[in-house]
Design a protein around this motif. Sequence first.
Motif, short mmCIF file in Angstrom:
data_model
loop_
_atom_site.label_atom_id
_atom_site.label_comp_id
_atom_site.label_asym_id
_atom_site.label_seq_id
_atom_site.Cartn_x
_atom_site.Cartn_y
_atom_site.Cartn_z
N LYS A 197 3.72 0.10 -4.63
CA LYS A 197 3.42 -0.83 -5.72
C LYS A 197 4.25 -0.44 -6.93
CE LYS A 197 -1.37 -1.36 -4.19
NZ LYS A 197 -2.77 -1.22 -4.57
N SER A 223 -1.14 11.79 2.78
CA SER A 223 -0.70 11.90 1.39
C SER A 223 0.47 12.89 1.28
CB SER A 223 -1.86 12.29 0.47
OG SER A 223 -2.33 13.57 0.77
N TYR A 262 -3.71 7.80 -3.97
CA TYR A 262 -2.84 7.03 -4.85
C TYR A 262 -1.89 8.03 -5.48
CZ TYR A 262 -6.52 3.53 -4.48
OH TYR A 262 -7.43 2.63 -4.00
N GLU A 313 2.45 2.83 -8.23
CA GLU A 313 1.92 3.86 -7.33
C GLU A 313 2.36 3.64 -5.89
OE1 GLU A 313 -2.40 1.81 -6.38
OE2 GLU A 313 -2.18 3.07 -8.15
N ASP A 367 0.44 3.81 -2.65
CA ASP A 367 -0.94 3.82 -2.21
C ASP A 367 -0.98 4.10 -0.71
OD1 ASP A 367 -3.64 3.37 -1.76
OD2 ASP A 367 -3.63 1.29 -2.45
N ILE A 406 -3.28 3.98 1.90
CA ILE A 406 -4.54 3.26 1.97
C ILE A 406 -5.69 4.15 2.46
CG2 ILE A 406 -5.75 1.25 2.96
CD1 ILE A 406 -3.55 0.50 0.93
#
Length: 165
Positions: free
Chosen positions: A133, A30, A144, A136, A138, A140
Amino acid sequence: MRKLYLNEVVSRINQIKWNEVRTKENEENSKLGIEYLRRLAVFFREESVRPTHPMIANIAKILGDFEEGIKISDFCSKEASDFLTKEAYFGKVFEYYIQLARYVDINPTYSKYLSVYEPLIRIAERGGFFVLKPHELDIINVSYIPLGNWYERYVIKEPIDISNL
């Protein structure tokens, strides 16, 4: 024409263990996603260009590359090509990365912008996976990252040291 950057980028992509991508989750991914957004925002600020959505932010094209887009299979191994063409949103980032490397071989002054894609490439190298997206980023099974007002939020963020990630 020398292909120093292009060869380096393609080699790096081909060295990813594609059979391991999507198999490893790491909370630090992240941080890589956040750093990508920060670097992209800084690119737009430095080039005095109106920010576009990260999903369609093709840096080479923004800088003036009007050559035809990249077809992954023309550059990468079959394993990389198969994976990247199957995963459209994921694969686009790699197309943009290759296209920028090709453009930088002709215009080396823009080489610093190859680092914009670095955090996302590292996610794949670590066996992770991401999807850009409309609303967001993402990472996985990790996080998010909302993209509402992404530019305003990330252009002021402090850099994250990703050298050990």
